[in-house]
Write a protein that holds these residues in place. Structure first.
Motif, mmCIF file in Angstrom:
data_model
loop_
_atom_site.group_PDB
_atom_site.id
_atom_site.type_symbol
_atom_site.label_atom_id
_atom_site.label_comp_id
_atom_site.label_asym_id
_atom_site.label_seq_id
_atom_site.Cartn_x
_atom_site.Cartn_y
_atom_site.Cartn_z
ATOM 1 N N ALA A 164 60.194 60.351 29.464
ATOM 2 C CA ALA A 164 60.177 60.616 30.900
ATOM 3 C C ALA A 164 60.670 59.388 31.656
ATOM 4 N N PRO A 165 61.048 59.557 32.931
ATOM 5 C CA PRO A 165 61.666 58.446 33.663
ATOM 6 C C PRO A 165 60.718 57.360 34.139
ATOM 7 N N LEU A 166 59.414 57.596 34.100
ATOM 8 C CA LEU A 166 58.471 56.557 34.519
ATOM 9 C C LEU A 166 57.345 56.418 33.499
ATOM 10 N N HIS A 167 56.952 55.175 33.279
ATOM 11 C CA HIS A 167 55.808 54.883 32.414
ATOM 12 C C HIS A 167 54.829 54.025 33.207
ATOM 13 N N LEU A 168 53.565 54.433 33.212
ATOM 14 C CA LEU A 168 52.522 53.736 33.957
ATOM 15 C C LEU A 168 51.414 53.316 33.004
ATOM 16 N N VAL A 169 50.777 52.207 33.324
ATOM 17 C CA VAL A 169 49.580 51.788 32.610
ATOM 18 C C VAL A 169 48.645 51.141 33.618
ATOM 19 N N SER A 170 47.349 51.330 33.418
ATOM 20 C CA SER A 170 46.365 50.765 34.348
ATOM 21 C C SER A 170 45.780 49.471 33.800
ATOM 22 N N THR A 171 45.297 48.634 34.713
ATOM 23 C CA THR A 171 44.594 47.431 34.273
ATOM 24 C C THR A 171 43.277 47.792 33.598
ATOM 25 N N SER A 172 42.721 48.966 33.886
ATOM 26 C CA SER A 172 41.519 49.405 33.167
ATOM 27 C C SER A 172 41.797 49.496 31.679
ATOM 28 N N THR A 173 42.922 50.123 31.329
ATOM 29 C CA THR A 173 43.294 50.242 29.923
ATOM 30 C C THR A 173 43.581 48.877 29.319
ATOM 31 N N LEU A 174 44.336 48.043 30.026
ATOM 32 C CA LEU A 174 44.659 46.722 29.501
ATOM 33 C C LEU A 174 43.410 45.869 29.318
ATOM 34 N N ASP A 175 42.473 45.953 30.273
ATOM 35 C CA ASP A 175 41.242 45.162 30.168
ATOM 36 C C ASP A 175 40.381 45.631 28.992
ATOM 37 N N ARG A 176 40.342 46.936 28.768
ATOM 38 C CA ARG A 176 39.565 47.446 27.639
ATOM 39 C C ARG A 176 40.196 47.025 26.319
ATOM 40 N N LEU A 177 41.502 47.114 26.258
ATOM 41 C CA LEU A 177 42.194 46.686 25.049
ATOM 42 C C LEU A 177 41.972 45.204 24.791
ATOM 43 N N ALA A 178 42.032 44.394 25.833
ATOM 44 C CA ALA A 178 41.799 42.959 25.677
ATOM 45 C C ALA A 178 40.387 42.678 25.183
ATOM 46 N N ALA A 179 39.415 43.423 25.716
ATOM 47 C CA ALA A 179 38.023 43.205 25.315
ATOM 48 C C ALA A 179 37.799 43.523 23.837
ATOM 49 N N LEU A 180 38.563 44.466 23.303
ATOM 50 C CA LEU A 180 38.402 44.875 21.909
ATOM 51 C C LEU A 180 39.284 44.086 20.952
ATOM 52 N N SER A 181 40.269 43.361 21.501
ATOM 53 C CA SER A 181 41.244 42.678 20.666
ATOM 54 C C SER A 181 40.738 41.317 20.210
#
Length: 278
Positions: free
Chosen positions: A149-166
């Protein structure tokens, strides 16, 4: 209200690094100039993509910027090339180690190789692994280089959760190559909850969220100065496996794909709201 626009990103050459933009007039073709060019492998006829890291991860060592209607490509050594240079294909071929052509027009039946990410994790980015042939842009306008698709979005909620688990404690947005980063309080893999809903950004721009984004090997690779990080995919595989859309197999996911229903301007700080169902 979900939050606000935190950042806008544009990638003028597919699979090369891009950069942030201060504002954009988004159309049904996405951000102007986004994935406007791609590199074609002359041997196979396929689009070069870091989704096949053994051959093409070096693309992520190059950055591309749109400047006065042309694209400036900066190699890992800092040398600058321009899309308008007469010898651009030869220069890119030397840089990437394969005979390539830079083009703004997808070849007939345009496709790329997507190495199976689980095999890349197990065997490494240098290994020969099985790959799926992916046709371009089934949810995009004709003549574009978007994977889906022409746009891809990601939220800081997802990034923060991923960081917390990484194990690294960090999840850089650049690894996931979004067009729009949504600043949203909290930490949780919530982006997929918006699939099937419409988002209003600012006063006019309206998007239809059509799928969660299944992740390939790209987030695990070095991106310019960012080091390789296999945890970027392993963590999603353990904690956020879900179908991209109804009928799909579960896959490690982060972010969402969207189409444009109503074009409009977008800037950092714009509000992002979920519209009520029609």
């Amino acid at each position: 209200m979900l939050g606000t626009v935190g950042a806008l990103w544009r990638y003028p050459v597919k699979s090369m690094l891009g950069g942030q933009v201060a504002a954009a007039a988004v159309t049904v073709r996405g951000l102007p100039g986004d994935r406007g060019l791609a590199v074609v492998d002359r041997e196979t006829g396929r689009i070069a993509s870091a989704k096949a890291p053994r051959l093409w991860r070096s693309l992520l060592g190059c950055s591309a910027a749109l400047v006065d209607g042309a694209v400036r490509i900066t190699g890992p050594d800092g040398k600058e090339l321009w899309s308008t240079d007469p010898g651009i294909d030869q220069a890119l071929s030397a840089l990437l180690g394969r005979a390539v052509t830079l083009t703004g027009t997808p070849p007939p039946g345009a496709a790329l190789d997507r190495s199976r990410p689980g095999q890349v994790l197990r065997r490494g980015s240098d290994a020969e692994v099985e790959a799926d042939v992916v046709r371009f842009g089934s949810a995009s306008p004709a003549g574009t280089f978007f994977d889906f698709a022409p746009l891809h979005l990601v939220s800081t909620s997802t990034l923060d959760r991923l960081a917390a688990l990484s194990p690294r404690g960090v999840a850089e947005a650049e690894r996931f190559r979004p067009n729009i980063v949504i600043e949203r309080a909290g930490a949780g893999f919530v982006d997929h909850e918006w699939v099937g809903r419409d988002l209003r950004i600012g006063d006019r721009l309206t998007l239809r969220v059509i799928a969660a984004t299944p992740r390939c090997a790209v987030p695990t690779l070095a991106h310019g100065g960012l080091p390789p990080d296999t945890a970027a995919l392993r963590t999603l595989a353990r904690h956020n496996r879900l179908p991209a859309m109804a009928g799909s197999d579960p896959a490690p996911s982060a972010g969402i794909y969207a189409q444009v229903l109503s074009p409009g301007m977008i800037r950092p700080g714009d509000s992002v709201r979920v519209l009520p169902p029609a």
